[in-house]
Structures are given as C-alpha cells and as structure tokens.
Write an enzyme that holds these catalytic residues in place. Structure first.
Site, PDB file in Angstrom:
ATOM      1  N   LYS A 250       0.849  -1.210   0.000  1.00 34.82           N
ATOM      2  CA  LYS A 250       0.000   0.000   0.000  1.00 34.82           C
ATOM      3  C   LYS A 250       0.871   1.241   0.000  1.00 34.82           C
ATOM      4  O   LYS A 250       0.598   2.214  -0.690  1.00 34.82           O
ATOM      5  CB  LYS A 250      -0.907  -0.005   1.239  1.00 34.82           C
TER       6      LYS A 250
ATOM      7  N   LYS B  73      -3.413 -11.163  -9.168  1.00 36.01           N
ATOM      8  CA  LYS B  73      -4.310 -11.627  -8.105  1.00 36.01           C
ATOM      9  C   LYS B  73      -5.599 -10.796  -8.113  1.00 36.01           C
ATOM     10  O   LYS B  73      -5.538  -9.567  -8.231  1.00 36.01           O
ATOM     11  CB  LYS B  73      -3.617 -11.466  -6.737  1.00 36.01           C
TER      12      LYS B  73
ATOM     13  N   LYS C  26      -9.726  -5.968  -4.914  1.00 40.88           N
ATOM     14  CA  LYS C  26     -10.437  -4.693  -5.079  1.00 40.88           C
ATOM     15  C   LYS C  26      -9.444  -3.584  -5.436  1.00 40.88           C
ATOM     16  O   LYS C  26      -9.740  -2.686  -6.206  1.00 40.88           O
ATOM     17  CB  LYS C  26     -11.146  -4.320  -3.770  1.00 40.88           C
TER      18      LYS C  26
HETATM   19  P1  TYM Z   1      -9.872  -9.665   2.969  1.00 39.31           P
HETATM   20  O1  TYM Z   1     -11.168  -9.046   3.315  1.00 39.31           O
HETATM   21  O2  TYM Z   1      -8.901  -8.900   2.145  1.00 39.31           O
HETATM   22  O3  TYM Z   1     -10.116 -11.033   2.221  1.00 39.31           O
HETATM   23  C1  TYM Z   1     -10.972 -12.011   2.754  1.00 39.31           C
HETATM   24  C2  TYM Z   1     -10.463 -13.386   2.405  1.00 39.31           C
HETATM   25  O4  TYM Z   1     -10.433 -13.558   0.983  1.00 39.31           O
HETATM   26  C3  TYM Z   1      -9.153 -14.053   0.599  1.00 39.31           C
HETATM   27  N1  TYM Z   1      -8.820 -13.561  -0.761  1.00 39.31           N
HETATM   28  C4  TYM Z   1      -8.373 -14.344  -1.762  1.00 39.31           C
HETATM   29  N2  TYM Z   1      -8.142 -15.666  -1.825  1.00 39.31           N
HETATM   30  C5  TYM Z   1      -7.712 -16.170  -3.012  1.00 39.31           C
HETATM   31  N3  TYM Z   1      -7.522 -15.409  -4.117  1.00 39.31           N
HETATM   32  C6  TYM Z   1      -7.753 -14.076  -4.103  1.00 39.31           C
HETATM   33  N4  TYM Z   1      -7.572 -13.353  -5.210  1.00 39.31           N
HETATM   34  C7  TYM Z   1      -8.197 -13.481  -2.881  1.00 39.31           C
HETATM   35  N5  TYM Z   1      -8.508 -12.215  -2.513  1.00 39.31           N
HETATM   36  C8  TYM Z   1      -8.888 -12.285  -1.209  1.00 39.31           C
HETATM   37  C9  TYM Z   1      -8.193 -13.491   1.643  1.00 39.31           C
HETATM   38  O5  TYM Z   1      -6.992 -14.230   1.686  1.00 39.31           O
HETATM   39  C10 TYM Z   1      -9.023 -13.628   2.899  1.00 39.31           C
HETATM   40  O6  TYM Z   1      -8.916 -14.918   3.454  1.00 39.31           O
HETATM   41  N6  TYM Z   1      -7.089  -9.192   7.004  1.00 39.31           N
HETATM   42  C11 TYM Z   1      -8.126 -10.012   6.456  1.00 39.31           C
HETATM   43  C12 TYM Z   1      -9.393 -10.025   7.311  1.00 39.31           C
HETATM   44  C13 TYM Z   1      -9.140 -10.472   8.713  1.00 39.31           C
HETATM   45  C14 TYM Z   1      -8.805 -11.797   9.113  1.00 39.31           C
HETATM   46  C15 TYM Z   1      -8.649 -11.729  10.551  1.00 39.31           C
HETATM   47  C16 TYM Z   1      -8.632 -13.006   8.433  1.00 39.31           C
HETATM   48  C17 TYM Z   1      -9.172  -9.677   9.816  1.00 39.31           C
HETATM   49  N7  TYM Z   1      -8.872 -10.424  10.933  1.00 39.31           N
HETATM   50  C18 TYM Z   1      -8.316 -12.867  11.273  1.00 39.31           C
HETATM   51  C19 TYM Z   1      -8.296 -14.143   9.184  1.00 39.31           C
HETATM   52  C20 TYM Z   1      -8.140 -14.052  10.602  1.00 39.31           C
HETATM   53  C21 TYM Z   1      -8.468  -9.429   5.091  1.00 39.31           C
HETATM   54  O7  TYM Z   1      -8.183  -8.319   4.817  1.00 39.31           O
HETATM   55  O8  TYM Z   1      -9.161 -10.212   4.303  1.00 39.31           O
END
Ligand code: TYM
Length: 320
Positions: A110, A189, A192
C-alpha cells in the site's frame, strides 16, 4: 477444532474471496466449531464514510448467509461487537517488534502505491492476531495473501507465551492450494485494489460483459496452449465439473479455438452457479430481523469465549 476467519466489508465480495476463503468457511462449518466475522475495525483503515461502512456490513452479512454460512452451525458476528479484542490488540502491541510489522507485504504494498499509511494500517496484523488469539483459534482458513499475517500472529503468541505463562493456543493457516490466489480479469491476483474483480453478486449482465473482457494473449488460434498457465482456464476451472474441465483442457492442448468460446463457457458456468445464490440473497434481503438476530446471537457466543481468553491474558501479564 476451533476454526476462525474474518473478511473485510470494504466492497462487495468477489470470486477470490469466495474460492480462497468463504468456500472453506462453509465446508468446515459442518465438522468444526466455526467462528466467522465481518472485520469492520479493519475496514476503518480504508472506509471513512459511516453510512457506507454500515451498509457494507449489512451486505457482507447477507452475502455470507446467502453463500451458505449457517448461523445454527457456525458463529457469525461483527468484529467491533467484541470489545475484548481491542484490549487484546493493545496488549499484543506492547510486545510487537516494529521490524516484524515493517516486513509485512500488505503494508509495504500500500505504501508503495502511495497510500499514506497511518498507525492503523501499520499495526493491522496485530489486530488480526488479536482476532485469532481471542477465540483460541486452531485453524484459520484464508487465501495466500493472509499467510504472512498469520505468521506474525504465531510470532506474537509465541513470544507472549515465552515471556509470561503459556496462554495462547497456536493457530495454523489453512490455504487450499488450487484456489490460494484466484486471478482477476487481468491475470494478477483478484483484488479490489487492482480493479480486476468479478463480483459474486454483481448484476448478471455486467458480470457477463466483464467476463468477455478478460485479458488474453494474442497468439494465433491454431497454436496449442498450456491451460495451467492461463488465467482464463483457471477461472473456468473454479466453476467447472471434472468432466467439463477435461474437455476444455483438451481444447487448449489441441489448439484451434478462440478465447471467446471459453469466455462464453465461463459465463454460463458462473451463471449456473450464481443464479440460486442470487435468489437466496434476494429472499434474505427482505428479512432484516433474521440477519440482525444471527449477528446478535453470534456476538453473544463469541463474546463469551473472548471474555474468558482475555481474563487469562490479563492474569498472565499482571493486569488485575
Ligand atoms: P480480505 O477481506 O482482504 O479477504 C478475505 C479473504 O479472501 C481471501 N482472498 C483471496 N483468496 C484467493 N484469491 C484471491 N484473489 C483473494 N482475494 C482475497 C483473503 O486471503 C481472505 O482470506 N485481514 C483479512 C481479514 C481479517 C482476518 C482476521 C482473516 C481480519 N482479521 C483474522 C483471518 C483471521 C483481510 O483483509 O481479508
């Protein structure tokens, strides 16, 4: 086994979210003790519009329920409804080495894109660690991009356990190899932030248009192609049955096809998969009471666990 994961309500969910993470939540809820939450505190690092955040949390809950998360099997809740997590976050911050956080790719990425970092963005993995450790989570189903954050969580837990008493359960990431990094319309990948997403619940016509615009190479039609290095094939294989996959693999390997034909097959397969989910979501959207009750019950159950864990932590480090 206690399974936990979170997802940010920063916009509508895309195929990467579903195939990388949400699909695992739904599969695991039948056999395990699942805790799944909408990470609204994390979303505050990017969303600064209160009505948008509120609407996104509701959308996220509706999406998760429509996709098959069952509140009678798993605990579904909103991150900020559990204030114990924020206290645990502070306690973990006091032992978090700056170097560890500086190495986190999500933050570096970022910053490199010119997004001005604040302390919330920088310490984002510590809040994630608090999320995971607050519920004695053993297994964390995520996509590949979250792996490093789970390593940070393990480091923080290990060092707390060594410094004080053995307090935290050590979590492990669960990443499904084939869907760990779902590609977007441009082959990077799906994310958003890259504006290359295909939405789970976006308008069917719009989605079809986006699928038809997926980037492809300009090699001649007749040339045989390797499906395993092609993001269009990777996307198709998310929805296809084994038989359909074999058929399309053979087309690639033989050559003499147009990408337009594969895109049409992908759009049809996605429609067949998404249509029943769209209908289910529309039904749920008219039942606010059901959604509110699911989140309220979920918070109640989650808070009970977090209270116990926090009290164990407070005792271990001398907070009375
Ligand atoms: P976030 O909201 O960015 O994404 C949610 C989940 O989707 C998965 N993901 C993907 N998997 C495969 N290919 C992709 N292109 C792809 N894009 C997104 C992410 O790996 C994720 O599992 N920080 C986390 C949210 C969070 C969290 C936690 C997760 C907050 N606290 C504790 C696990 C445990 C996040 O930003 O996910």
């Amino acid at each position: 086994m206690r399974v936990l994961s979170g997802i940010q309500p920063t916009g509508r969910f895309h195929w990467g979210n579903y195939f990388g993470a949400i699909k695992q939540y739904i599969e695991l809820q039948h056999e395990h003790d699942g805790y799944y939450f909408i990470a609204d505190l994390h979303a505050l690092t990017t969303i600064r519009d209160p009505s948008l955040l509120r609407a996104n949390v509701r959308d996220a809950a509706l999406d998760l329920l429509a996709l098959g998360l069952d509140p009678s099997k798993a605990t579904l809740f909103v991150q900020s409804h559990i204030p114990e997590v924020s206290e645990l976050y502070w306690i973990l911050m006091t032992g978090a080495p700056l170097g560890l956080l500086e190495r986190c790719v999500a933050f570096k990425d970022k910053e490199a894109r010119g997004i001005k970092a604040d302390a919330g963005l920088f310490t984002y993995p510590v809040l994630m660690a608090a999320d995971i450790l607050a519920y004695d989570s053993q297994c964390v189903p995520v996509g590949e991009d979250q792996n490093q954050h789970i390593e940070v969580c393990r480091d923080l837990a290990r060092s707390f356990n060594a410094q004080f008493a053995d307090t935290f359960v050590m979590p492990t990431a669960r990443i499904v190899k084939d869907t760990a990094k779902v590609p977007g319309t441009d082959g990077q990948k799906m994310s958003k932030s890259y504006d290359n997403t295909l939405g789970l619940f976006e308008d069917a016509k719009e989605l079809r248009k986006k699928i038809m615009r997926i980037s492809t190479d300009s090699r001649p039609m007749e040339e045989p192609k390797d499906p395993d290095t092609d993001h269009l094939y990777q996307l198709y294989s998310l929805f296809a049955t084994d038989e359909q996959r074999q058929e399309v693999r053979a087309i690639y390997e033989r050559g003499g096809f147009g990408y337009g034909d594969i895109k049409k097959r992908l759009a049809d397969a996605a429609d067949a998969f998404l249509n029943p989910l769209r209908a289910r979501r529309a039904e749920l959207a008219s039942d606010d009471a059901y959604v509110a009750k699911a989140l309220e019950d979920g918070a109640h159950r989650a808070r009970k666990v977090a209270r116990e864990v926090l009290s164990r932590v407070q005792k271990a480090c001398g907070l009375t």
